[in-house]
Write a protein that holds these residues in place. Sequence first.
Motif, PDB file in Angstrom:
ATOM      1  N   ARG A  87       0.836  -1.196   0.000  1.00  0.00           N
ATOM      2  CA  ARG A  87       0.000   0.000   0.000  1.00  0.00           C
ATOM      3  C   ARG A  87       0.873   1.250   0.000  1.00  0.00           C
ATOM      4  O   ARG A  87       2.024   1.209   0.397  1.00  0.00           O
ATOM      5  CB  ARG A  87      -0.909   0.026   1.242  1.00  0.00           C
ATOM      6  CG  ARG A  87      -1.884  -1.134   1.306  1.00  0.00           C
ATOM      7  CD  ARG A  87      -2.457  -1.269   2.702  1.00  0.00           C
ATOM      8  NE  ARG A  87      -3.506  -2.256   2.793  1.00  0.00           N
ATOM      9  CZ  ARG A  87      -3.286  -3.560   2.926  1.00  0.00           C
ATOM     10  NH1 ARG A  87      -2.056  -4.024   3.007  1.00  0.00           N
ATOM     11  NH2 ARG A  87      -4.298  -4.404   3.004  1.00  0.00           N
ATOM     12  N   HIS A  88       0.273   2.362  -0.415  1.00  0.00           N
ATOM     13  CA  HIS A  88       0.972   3.636  -0.351  1.00  0.00           C
ATOM     14  C   HIS A  88       0.608   4.314   0.971  1.00  0.00           C
ATOM     15  O   HIS A  88      -0.537   4.241   1.430  1.00  0.00           O
ATOM     16  CB  HIS A  88       0.561   4.520  -1.533  1.00  0.00           C
ATOM     17  CG  HIS A  88       1.489   5.669  -1.769  1.00  0.00           C
ATOM     18  ND1 HIS A  88       1.421   6.836  -1.046  1.00  0.00           N
ATOM     19  CD2 HIS A  88       2.525   5.819  -2.633  1.00  0.00           C
ATOM     20  CE1 HIS A  88       2.364   7.667  -1.462  1.00  0.00           C
ATOM     21  NE2 HIS A  88       3.045   7.074  -2.426  1.00  0.00           N
ATOM     22  N   SER A  89       1.587   4.967   1.568  1.00  0.00           N
ATOM     23  CA  SER A  89       1.355   5.572   2.884  1.00  0.00           C
ATOM     24  C   SER A  89       0.246   6.615   2.851  1.00  0.00           C
ATOM     25  O   SER A  89      -0.465   6.820   3.846  1.00  0.00           O
ATOM     26  CB  SER A  89       2.649   6.215   3.400  1.00  0.00           C
ATOM     27  OG  SER A  89       3.128   7.187   2.489  1.00  0.00           O
ATOM     28  N   SER A  90       0.056   7.286   1.705  1.00  0.00           N
ATOM     29  CA  SER A  90      -0.999   8.307   1.616  1.00  0.00           C
ATOM     30  C   SER A  90      -2.377   7.693   1.800  1.00  0.00           C
ATOM     31  O   SER A  90      -3.313   8.375   2.234  1.00  0.00           O
ATOM     32  CB  SER A  90      -0.923   9.018   0.267  1.00  0.00           C
ATOM     33  OG  SER A  90      -1.089   8.105  -0.798  1.00  0.00           O
TER      34      SER A  90
ATOM     35  N   GLN B  41       2.239  13.816  -1.699  1.00  0.00           N
ATOM     36  CA  GLN B  41       3.215  13.313  -0.739  1.00  0.00           C
ATOM     37  C   GLN B  41       4.512  12.917  -1.433  1.00  0.00           C
ATOM     38  O   GLN B  41       5.612  13.239  -0.964  1.00  0.00           O
ATOM     39  CB  GLN B  41       2.635  12.116   0.011  1.00  0.00           C
ATOM     40  CG  GLN B  41       3.559  11.562   1.087  1.00  0.00           C
ATOM     41  CD  GLN B  41       2.920  10.411   1.840  1.00  0.00           C
ATOM     42  OE1 GLN B  41       1.732  10.171   1.734  1.00  0.00           O
ATOM     43  NE2 GLN B  41       3.709   9.681   2.602  1.00  0.00           N
ATOM     44  N   GLU B  42       4.402  12.205  -2.551  1.00  0.00           N
ATOM     45  CA  GLU B  42       5.606  11.787  -3.269  1.00  0.00           C
ATOM     46  C   GLU B  42       6.397  12.979  -3.793  1.00  0.00           C
ATOM     47  O   GLU B  42       7.628  12.972  -3.794  1.00  0.00           O
ATOM     48  CB  GLU B  42       5.233  10.855  -4.423  1.00  0.00           C
ATOM     49  CG  GLU B  42       4.806   9.473  -3.974  1.00  0.00           C
ATOM     50  CD  GLU B  42       4.491   8.560  -5.135  1.00  0.00           C
ATOM     51  OE1 GLU B  42       4.283   9.081  -6.258  1.00  0.00           O
ATOM     52  OE2 GLU B  42       4.446   7.331  -4.944  1.00  0.00           O
TER      53      GLU B  42
ATOM     54  N   THR C 219      -7.377   9.635  -2.696  1.00  0.00           N
ATOM     55  CA  THR C 219      -6.167   8.902  -2.324  1.00  0.00           C
ATOM     56  C   THR C 219      -5.048   9.163  -3.323  1.00  0.00           C
ATOM     57  O   THR C 219      -3.893   9.382  -2.949  1.00  0.00           O
ATOM     58  CB  THR C 219      -6.468   7.391  -2.248  1.00  0.00           C
ATOM     59  OG1 THR C 219      -7.479   7.165  -1.255  1.00  0.00           O
ATOM     60  CG2 THR C 219      -5.219   6.610  -1.874  1.00  0.00           C
ATOM     61  N   ARG C 220      -5.374   9.140  -4.616  1.00  0.00           N
ATOM     62  CA  ARG C 220      -4.358   9.411  -5.645  1.00  0.00           C
ATOM     63  C   ARG C 220      -3.826  10.837  -5.517  1.00  0.00           C
ATOM     64  O   ARG C 220      -2.643  11.091  -5.752  1.00  0.00           O
ATOM     65  CB  ARG C 220      -4.949   9.191  -7.038  1.00  0.00           C
ATOM     66  CG  ARG C 220      -5.118   7.717  -7.411  1.00  0.00           C
ATOM     67  CD  ARG C 220      -5.317   7.554  -8.905  1.00  0.00           C
ATOM     68  NE  ARG C 220      -6.571   8.153  -9.338  1.00  0.00           N
ATOM     69  CZ  ARG C 220      -7.709   7.504  -9.460  1.00  0.00           C
ATOM     70  NH1 ARG C 220      -7.774   6.207  -9.169  1.00  0.00           N
ATOM     71  NH2 ARG C 220      -8.799   8.115  -9.875  1.00  0.00           N
ATOM     72  N   LEU C 221      -4.700  11.758  -5.142  1.00  0.00           N
ATOM     73  CA  LEU C 221      -4.273  13.148  -4.960  1.00  0.00           C
ATOM     74  C   LEU C 221      -3.265  13.257  -3.819  1.00  0.00           C
ATOM     75  O   LEU C 221      -2.212  13.886  -3.948  1.00  0.00           O
ATOM     76  CB  LEU C 221      -5.510  14.017  -4.676  1.00  0.00           C
ATOM     77  CG  LEU C 221      -5.336  15.530  -4.711  1.00  0.00           C
ATOM     78  CD1 LEU C 221      -5.023  15.983  -6.124  1.00  0.00           C
ATOM     79  CD2 LEU C 221      -6.602  16.212  -4.212  1.00  0.00           C
TER      80      LEU C 221
END
Length: 597
Positions: free
Chosen positions: A123-126, A212-213, A205-207
């Motif tokens: 998973r991505h942390s965001s 964040q990245e 979530t993608r936003l």
Amino acid sequence: MAPKAPADSESSYQLIRRLVTEYGAKHWKRYAVAFALMALSAGTTALIAYLMGTIVNKAYVDRSFQAIVIIGLITIVIFCARGLATYFQAVIMSRIGNAIIAENQRRLFDRLMNQNLGFFAERHSSEFLHRLSTGANSATQVLRLLVTSVGRDALSLIGLATVMVIQDPVMSLSALIIAPPAMWMIRKLVKRIRAVAKAQFTGGTRLFQTLQETIQGIRTVKAFTLEDRLRHRYYENVAAVEYEANKMARVSNRSSPTMEALAGVAIAAGVIYGGYRTIEMNATPGEFFSFITAFLLAYEPAKRLARLQIELNAGLVGVRQLFDIIDAPSTEAADVDKPKLVMDKGRVEFKDVRFGYRENEPVLRGLSLVAQAGQMTALVGPSGGGKSTILNLILRLYEPQSGSITIDGQTITAVSRHSLRQQIAYVGQDVFLFHGTIRDNIGFGKEGATEDEIIAAAKAANAHDFIMSFPHGYDTHTGEQGLQLSGGQRQRIAVARALIKDAKLILLDEATAALDSESERLVQDAIAHLTQDRTTIVIAHRLHTVAHADRIFVIEEGVVAEDGRHEELLRKGGRYASFYRLQLQNQDEPELVAATA
């Protein structure tokens, strides 16, 4: 991971029941007080509608000024009571909501702390940040909707409907015109609302992920001039979220024109019928005015109740996102009931250990090795051979699929993780510093560390001098992930953090690989302090940094290809000598020539 929204009304009901039993039951006393205050507010609303008829009759039929004054004073009292009730119930509901949000934040964090690295790798942390903010607020929102719908809207509607029936039972039937078509339309919209709410969450979530990245990788963004490409990606995500938000606005409000038209028909019917009774049948005008007032006041709570299912289903999508994490089985279950690791000398042994991060992709293929107590053991070899995996397994960040790992004869899976990790100090290539001061970051190595201990650790790590060169010394903030410090400075703080832990087993994963020669020398000196008289397992690509190791293991394709001391391995002329020759191919090789002569 794309969570599933509730598939049908039954799953929605189960979610609501769970919210009520897990959260509502804990705060039932405060909910009861808020409900009573809502009932008081609803009662005053109905009483206002009823008094309108009395006011009109006293003014235009009885022509009694004294009665009007008395009713006016009563009206003041009613509105004051209504205002106080509204204020206190709003404060109580907010406090309950804040408590539920805080509880969910704690529950989510606790659940994340009980997961292993594999859980986070998928998973991505965001995603966790978005689930926390959206899900925690959604749980509060759904409970607030339930309580206010019953305590405020339903009771207000009942009270106002009672006034309408008292004033004119026949005319009250006109209000029922709205109900059947409104309910039919709401049922048609609910399924659409769920899909749009889920798409909104995914887009959000993608936003978060892109933002964040971009922030965390700002150096790479600048170095590779990725600003325009990431700006384009971010704008696309913003546009997608905006599109879904607009779609939600269209869908959720699609019922409004029809409901407003139906309300207009119902009100017109009531006005026509009430006017006919007053003019042609000599009914008192007070009844007519009281009925119309109650009808108009009842319209808003009735509309909110009609939209309740839409708003609940939109909120339940967020609740599902939260529960998907809270309900996730622990991949690193608490094992506090297991005995503590008793580390005496720190001898580490791998026996026929097999492990892979994914099925049918083994990393370690029956690896066996021994790191003797009080000695430095080096792991070298090509990338992907399994060196870092060995350290991960010692820390029990992952569990071996077969074989055993022992420390001083104790199988590490048979002891508690906490006691194991408490006695290990780890320094990696990618040093992570927490947001805070240098003092905080060094002190994380030992709970309750004193100022003297922190300074002593910094001095031993060759960090004290550069720390004191800063205007704020140990109170200097490191910035996010330590970005306000150089790589060598971050590494030395990490060594200080490990030193203050005073562990018997030291794990070093490429601790100097990314440093220049001067920084490497300083960090190596600091590591020498750290590893003195301790069992040390070190991973290194720069072979000269481990030439003094007591034993070197060449790890290749998940097994030990060869092992021995530096000079022995050079004389063998095997894989280690090949790696060493490759690193020195552009330099003079007197040591290699002497060793292989």
